[in-house]
Write a protein that holds these residues in place. Sequence first.
Motif, PDB file in Angstrom:
ATOM      1  N   UNK A 132       3.165  -5.169   0.066  1.00  0.00           N
ATOM      2  CA  UNK A 132       2.105  -6.042   0.583  1.00  0.00           C
ATOM      3  C   UNK A 132       2.694  -6.954   1.648  1.00  0.00           C
ATOM      4  N   UNK A 133       2.190  -6.913   2.877  1.00  0.00           N
ATOM      5  CA  UNK A 133       2.694  -7.834   3.903  1.00  0.00           C
ATOM      6  C   UNK A 133       2.228  -9.257   3.594  1.00  0.00           C
ATOM      7  N   UNK A 134       3.131 -10.222   3.676  1.00  0.00           N
ATOM      8  CA  UNK A 134       2.794 -11.612   3.361  1.00  0.00           C
ATOM      9  C   UNK A 134       3.285 -12.528   4.480  1.00  0.00           C
ATOM     10  N   UNK A 135       2.930 -13.788   4.391  1.00  0.00           N
ATOM     11  CA  UNK A 135       3.400 -14.752   5.392  1.00  0.00           C
ATOM     12  C   UNK A 135       4.911 -14.913   5.341  1.00  0.00           C
ATOM     13  N   UNK A 219      -1.126 -13.835  -2.937  1.00  0.00           N
ATOM     14  CA  UNK A 219      -0.701 -12.558  -2.373  1.00  0.00           C
ATOM     15  C   UNK A 219      -0.372 -12.711  -0.890  1.00  0.00           C
ATOM     16  N   UNK A 220      -1.297 -13.252  -0.116  1.00  0.00           N
ATOM     17  CA  UNK A 220      -1.078 -13.422   1.315  1.00  0.00           C
ATOM     18  C   UNK A 220       0.067 -14.380   1.612  1.00  0.00           C
ATOM     19  N   UNK A 221       0.231 -15.373   0.742  1.00  0.00           N
ATOM     20  CA  UNK A 221       1.311 -16.357   0.925  1.00  0.00           C
ATOM     21  C   UNK A 221       2.679 -15.779   0.596  1.00  0.00           C
ATOM     22  N   UNK A 241      -8.329  -6.820   0.347  1.00  0.00           N
ATOM     23  CA  UNK A 241      -7.482  -7.367   1.417  1.00  0.00           C
ATOM     24  C   UNK A 241      -7.547  -6.473   2.658  1.00  0.00           C
ATOM     25  N   UNK A 280      -0.355  -6.427  11.458  1.00  0.00           N
ATOM     26  CA  UNK A 280      -1.410  -5.942  10.573  1.00  0.00           C
ATOM     27  C   UNK A 280      -1.421  -4.417  10.470  1.00  0.00           C
TER      28      UNK A 280
END
Lengths: 348, 348
Positions: A132-135, A219-221, A241, A280
């Motif tokens: 999962x790509x995150x910040x 998740x995004x963080x 997502x 992305x």
Amino acid sequence: MIRISIDAMGGDVGPEVAVAGAAQALTRHPDISYILYGQQSVIEPLLASYPKLKDQARIVDCEIAVGMDEKPSQALRRGRNVSSMWRAIEAVKENESDVAVSAGNTGALMAMAMFCLKTMPDIDRPAIAGIWPTLKGESIVLDIGATIGADAKQLLDFALMGGAMARALFELKKPTVGLLNVGVEEVKGVEQVKEAGKFLREADIDNLDYAGFVEGDDLGRGTVDVFVVEGFTGNIALKTAEGTARQIAQYLRSAMSRTLMSRIGYLFARGAFQMMREKLDPRKVNGGVFLGLNGIVIKSHGSTDAEGYASAIEVAYDMVHNGLQAKIQHDLSEYHARNESPMGPEAA
Amino acid sequence: MIRISIDAMGGDVGPEVAVAGAAQALTRHPDISYILYGQQSVIEPLLASYPKLKDQARIVDCEIAVGMDEKPSQALRRGRNVSSMWRAIEAVKENESDVAVSAGNTGALMAMAMFCLKTMPDIDRPAIAGIWPTLKGESIVLDIGATIGADAKQLLDFALMGGAMARALFELKKPTVGLLNVGVEEVKGVEQVKEAGKFLREADIDNLDYAGFVEGDDLGRGTVDVFVVEGFTGNIALKTAEGTARQIAQYLRSAMSRTLMSRIGYLFARGAFQMMREKLDPRKVNGGVFLGLNGIVIKSHGSTDAEGYASAIEVAYDMVHNGLQAKIQHDLSEYHARNESPMGPEAA
């Protein structure tokens, strides 16, 4: 040498993408050797464009290809022992290859992988782990769709396996692991998640740093390295997502093309938009890892292109190169040595 | 006249936001009258800045305010009968107001709402419905966190209540309803989702168009008007989408400020970015609707500002104005008249 067996017939496009992807991964990892399973008459001409790949690949002719819409039971009936998908997996079992890659249909691939490789001794149910790509970079999320309705023991297994994968993929010593829940307070959430949290707190695993409950927006963080969740919720979170990312990209496209000023702005900021697109790009994090089986199987997105397929092969490469299976086995043994009963000290 | 009771003490900020939000909603809907529950000594001075609101609002002094971190049980013990939250809900029960709005803590609000208003006769468990921005406009998603582990009958109730809410909010005659699942094929997914699908197919409700299973990425697309999902998964999906939106906004910010060219581009395209921001503004879709109780309660986001609070009040307004409760009751009665047993014809 890392030996990779490829189900060259899987995916929406088929052998063109698998062969081009294999060639691309080979340029970055010259120590790969391939076995390509599929229709020889189709694959052989494709190899002509990739002389290096031709040297490092051998084709095994298979008449049967599993369809993208075939039900798992039907695929097993029709394709067991004979399909390109089955034989790519079987190569792992027979130690002819170290890892299998397929862009074929997920249900059939999981059914065949379970049937052929079987689950590891201490594992009840397999999981599919996604990147999962995150910040902060990347995290591992599992299960994203293999096991619907995991219980506490299975969530604990997912945590151990995800931790081992994080050590293999990110080369971390002690990855942080969180349990996805609907609130961070200890009292919230479903019983099995609370119980799994208790197991993890008490387990005291050297290679794993249990960080407690996390929520969907973590998740995004990238709050933790490994997010553990039951497969129904994990699959819906993943697709939500993906859908949200597409939705925002669509908003951005229409906003940027709406006025002359915004079109001029777009021209100036083209580099920035290119950077966004790369951030992305779903092809860069392609490759779902089947965990908990006696052998590694990687699922590539069915609709990906050569670059995406190459990413999936590179995930496969990393998993073998960094000893994923040994790491999983080590963590499972350590856990069980410290906690006599498989349900943790409480159930002993 | 639409009578709205406000728990003015709820939320991270407190009465300032509630009062300013109430004033803002009033400018767009002059036929609102308010009862503001909370500390009179704090609220009264705030009203001085809003003469119109002052005319249309009456303050009811409450000493107790429920804390944002209070556990539901604790909040009930300490705040029952006396807190601003309880009294705002009680006003609905006593028919002094048509709907209650609070930005207070969700768990306490739901506990008090259930305790005070009770669930509707045919409803086992309440749901929280959220408004989800989509590429097509807006959809309703429920449950986003009230009921963990809903069974088939409860999912069916959610579908009926969500359909009624879509008719009230979007003024549709026959909204489409989908069940969130991990695949669109009829065979996939958890038992209770499959069973709910069967009930909905067989139910044949005039006001509802059952569209089958939908997946996580259908949320952003707005494939259906109403997405039905059990509360654990629904909450995680919602927060995952919020987190993904924030993540992409962050990518975009850093991409646009990275080079001189991109900064110039940003200046030209400022209008486009403003449009994006508005599209993604969480304040515009603020307002979780508690469904299934004998009265309507709206939960505003705790950290919202006056504009967001006004949105929540406007959702409350629409729900009353368009007869949400009567629509729910109508659909439930219709369903039960056609399907003798509450578990559908199969269980009869």
